[in-house]
Design a protein around this motif. Structure first.
Motif, PDB file in Angstrom:
ATOM      1  N   ALA A   1       0.835  -1.198   0.000  1.00 66.30           N
ATOM      2  CA  ALA A   1       0.000   0.000   0.000  1.00 66.30           C
ATOM      3  C   ALA A   1       0.872   1.251   0.000  1.00 66.30           C
ATOM      4  O   ALA A   1       1.895   1.311   0.674  1.00 66.30           O
ATOM      5  CB  ALA A   1      -0.909   0.004   1.217  1.00 66.30           C
ATOM      6  N   VAL A   2       0.443   2.237  -0.766  1.00 68.55           N
ATOM      7  CA  VAL A   2       1.128   3.527  -0.830  1.00 68.55           C
ATOM      8  C   VAL A   2       0.095   4.609  -0.549  1.00 68.55           C
ATOM      9  O   VAL A   2      -0.955   4.656  -1.199  1.00 68.55           O
ATOM     10  CB  VAL A   2       1.776   3.756  -2.218  1.00 68.55           C
ATOM     11  N   ALA A   3       0.397   5.487   0.409  1.00 67.58           N
ATOM     12  CA  ALA A   3      -0.528   6.555   0.782  1.00 67.58           C
ATOM     13  C   ALA A   3       0.136   7.901   0.555  1.00 67.58           C
ATOM     14  O   ALA A   3       1.302   8.096   0.884  1.00 67.58           O
ATOM     15  CB  ALA A   3      -0.934   6.421   2.242  1.00 67.58           C
ATOM     16  N   ARG A   4      -0.618   8.821  -0.034  1.00 70.00           N
ATOM     17  CA  ARG A   4      -0.182  10.212  -0.159  1.00 70.00           C
ATOM     18  C   ARG A   4      -1.008  11.013   0.834  1.00 70.00           C
ATOM     19  O   ARG A   4      -2.239  10.952   0.814  1.00 70.00           O
ATOM     20  CB  ARG A   4      -0.404  10.706  -1.582  1.00 70.00           C
ATOM     21  N   VAL A   5      -0.337  11.762   1.705  1.00 70.77           N
ATOM     22  CA  VAL A   5      -1.012  12.429   2.815  1.00 70.77           C
ATOM     23  C   VAL A   5      -0.674  13.912   2.808  1.00 70.77           C
ATOM     24  O   VAL A   5       0.492  14.290   2.695  1.00 70.77           O
ATOM     25  CB  VAL A   5      -0.599  11.802   4.167  1.00 70.77           C
ATOM     26  N   TRP A   6      -1.713  14.755   2.918  1.00 67.74           N
ATOM     27  CA  TRP A   6      -1.563  16.195   3.055  1.00 67.74           C
ATOM     28  C   TRP A   6      -2.099  16.613   4.415  1.00 67.74           C
ATOM     29  O   TRP A   6      -3.185  16.185   4.817  1.00 67.74           O
ATOM     30  CB  TRP A   6      -2.337  16.930   1.971  1.00 67.74           C
TER      31      TRP A   6
ATOM     32  N   GLY B   1      -2.582  -2.965  -1.922  1.00 67.05           N
ATOM     33  CA  GLY B   1      -2.649  -3.732  -0.682  1.00 67.05           C
ATOM     34  C   GLY B   1      -4.055  -3.903  -0.160  1.00 67.05           C
ATOM     35  O   GLY B   1      -5.044  -3.643  -0.849  1.00 67.05           O
ATOM     36  N   GLY B   2      -4.158  -4.336   1.082  1.00 61.66           N
ATOM     37  CA  GLY B   2      -5.444  -4.506   1.740  1.00 61.66           C
ATOM     38  C   GLY B   2      -5.676  -3.392   2.741  1.00 61.66           C
ATOM     39  O   GLY B   2      -4.877  -2.465   2.860  1.00 61.66           O
ATOM     40  N   LEU B   3      -6.768  -3.486   3.483  1.00 57.79           N
ATOM     41  CA  LEU B   3      -7.121  -2.415   4.409  1.00 57.79           C
ATOM     42  C   LEU B   3      -6.094  -2.249   5.515  1.00 57.79           C
ATOM     43  O   LEU B   3      -5.780  -1.131   5.918  1.00 57.79           O
ATOM     44  CB  LEU B   3      -8.505  -2.681   5.015  1.00 57.79           C
ATOM     45  N   SER B   4      -5.554  -3.341   6.026  1.00 54.68           N
ATOM     46  CA  SER B   4      -4.572  -3.245   7.103  1.00 54.68           C
ATOM     47  C   SER B   4      -3.297  -2.542   6.627  1.00 54.68           C
ATOM     48  O   SER B   4      -2.773  -1.656   7.309  1.00 54.68           O
ATOM     49  CB  SER B   4      -4.228  -4.645   7.617  1.00 54.68           C
ATOM     50  N   GLY B   5      -2.816  -2.915   5.461  1.00 51.83           N
ATOM     51  CA  GLY B   5      -1.644  -2.262   4.899  1.00 51.83           C
ATOM     52  C   GLY B   5      -1.910  -0.805   4.576  1.00 51.83           C
ATOM     53  O   GLY B   5      -1.046   0.054   4.757  1.00 51.83           O
ATOM     54  N   GLN B   6      -3.111  -0.511   4.117  1.00 54.13           N
ATOM     55  CA  GLN B   6      -3.462   0.869   3.793  1.00 54.13           C
ATOM     56  C   GLN B   6      -3.502   1.726   5.041  1.00 54.13           C
ATOM     57  O   GLN B   6      -3.044   2.874   5.043  1.00 54.13           O
ATOM     58  CB  GLN B   6      -4.799   0.920   3.052  1.00 54.13           C
ATOM     59  N   ALA B   7      -4.041   1.187   6.134  1.00 55.78           N
ATOM     60  CA  ALA B   7      -4.075   1.938   7.392  1.00 55.78           C
ATOM     61  C   ALA B   7      -2.652   2.217   7.872  1.00 55.78           C
ATOM     62  O   ALA B   7      -2.345   3.326   8.326  1.00 55.78           O
ATOM     63  CB  ALA B   7      -4.855   1.170   8.451  1.00 55.78           C
ATOM     64  N   GLY B   8      -1.776   1.229   7.767  1.00 57.78           N
ATOM     65  CA  GLY B   8      -0.385   1.434   8.152  1.00 57.78           C
ATOM     66  C   GLY B   8       0.317   2.445   7.265  1.00 57.78           C
ATOM     67  O   GLY B   8       1.145   3.235   7.737  1.00 57.78           O
ATOM     68  N   ALA B   9      -0.009   2.443   5.974  1.00 60.31           N
ATOM     69  CA  ALA B   9       0.589   3.397   5.043  1.00 60.31           C
ATOM     70  C   ALA B   9       0.137   4.817   5.358  1.00 60.31           C
ATOM     71  O   ALA B   9       0.944   5.758   5.326  1.00 60.31           O
ATOM     72  CB  ALA B   9       0.228   3.029   3.609  1.00 60.31           C
ATOM     73  N   VAL B  10      -1.141   4.985   5.664  1.00 53.51           N
ATOM     74  CA  VAL B  10      -1.646   6.318   6.011  1.00 53.51           C
ATOM     75  C   VAL B  10      -1.001   6.795   7.321  1.00 53.51           C
ATOM     76  O   VAL B  10      -0.625   7.954   7.450  1.00 53.51           O
ATOM     77  CB  VAL B  10      -3.188   6.321   6.109  1.00 53.51           C
ATOM     78  N   ARG B  11      -0.834   5.894   8.288  1.00 52.20           N
ATOM     79  CA  ARG B  11      -0.189   6.253   9.550  1.00 52.20           C
ATOM     80  C   ARG B  11       1.248   6.709   9.313  1.00 52.20           C
ATOM     81  O   ARG B  11       1.689   7.715   9.864  1.00 52.20           O
ATOM     82  CB  ARG B  11      -0.197   5.067  10.512  1.00 52.20           C
ATOM     83  N   HIS B  12       1.977   5.977   8.468  1.00 49.91           N
ATOM     84  CA  HIS B  12       3.356   6.335   8.168  1.00 49.91           C
ATOM     85  C   HIS B  12       3.427   7.686   7.459  1.00 49.91           C
ATOM     86  O   HIS B  12       4.241   8.555   7.813  1.00 49.91           O
ATOM     87  CB  HIS B  12       3.991   5.237   7.304  1.00 49.91           C
ATOM     88  N   GLY B  13       2.564   7.893   6.464  1.00 49.40           N
ATOM     89  CA  GLY B  13       2.545   9.163   5.742  1.00 49.40           C
ATOM     90  C   GLY B  13       2.124  10.324   6.622  1.00 49.40           C
ATOM     91  O   GLY B  13       2.680  11.427   6.523  1.00 49.40           O
ATOM     92  N   LEU B  14       1.156  10.092   7.497  1.00 46.86           N
ATOM     93  CA  LEU B  14       0.695  11.132   8.413  1.00 46.86           C
ATOM     94  C   LEU B  14       1.805  11.544   9.372  1.00 46.86           C
ATOM     95  O   LEU B  14       2.015  12.729   9.630  1.00 46.86           O
ATOM     96  CB  LEU B  14      -0.527  10.626   9.188  1.00 46.86           C
TER      97      LEU B  14
END
Length: 163
Positions: free
Chosen positions: A48-53, A103-116
């Motif tokens: 999962a890859v998240a872009r966070v602003w 990825g899945g929801l768990s990986g996406q949540a971790g990606a958003v946490r890391h980006g945040l």
């Protein structure tokens, strides 16, 4: 020809002469904002890859155009997403917009946490110590091991039968 330093004290004097003022100091972190006053960071976890602003606001969190409660329906995933904000004690001070894919929801949540976490440190560099101590700035590099030929999965062999 210039004289070469022969002792450690001579080397220390040369270091002082070179104008190196950062002796014993770590890197200086500065605020990184775009033209709209937002901090941007990319977070990754598994595939999962998240872009966070992050921008100042009332605490509204949006993930892929939905509220984070609607996108991450499980309370565990919501808790994972809010961990950096709770650790930094900035729960209702920032509006967060995230887009996440793969990825899945768990990986996406971790990606958003890391980006945040990264975006918070870009917006407010003083939070870096708190977030680093909590382990939120470290990218979790564990990914699924690939399947090997001659095996059922990555390591699982086919069942052996003598007959």
């Amino acid at each position: 020809m210039a004289t070469e330093p022969m002792t450690l004290s001579d080397l220390g004097e040369l270091k002082g002469q070179a104008g190196d003022t950062s002796a014993g100091e770590g890197p200086v972190h500065v605020q990184k904002l775009d033209t709209l006053g937002r901090a941007y960071a990319t977070g990754k976890r598994k595939n999962a890859v998240a872009r966070v602003w992050v921008k100042p606001g009332a605490g509204k969190i949006t993930v892929n155009g939905k509220t984070f409660e609607a996108y991450f329906a499980r309370p565990v995933l919501q808790m994972i997403l809010k961990q950096p904000l709770i650790a930094a004690n900035r729960m209702d001070q920032f509006d967060i917009v995230a887009t996440v894919a793969g990825g899945g929801l768990s990986g996406q949540a971790g990606a958003v946490r890391h980006g945040l976490s990264k975006a918070l440190t870009y917006y407010e560099p003083g939070l870096r110590g708190v977030l680093k101590k909590g382990g939120y700035l470290t990218r979790d590099s564990r990914v699924v091991e690939r399947k090997k030929y001659g095996r059922m999965k990555a390591r699982r062999s086919f069942q052996f039968s003598k007959r």
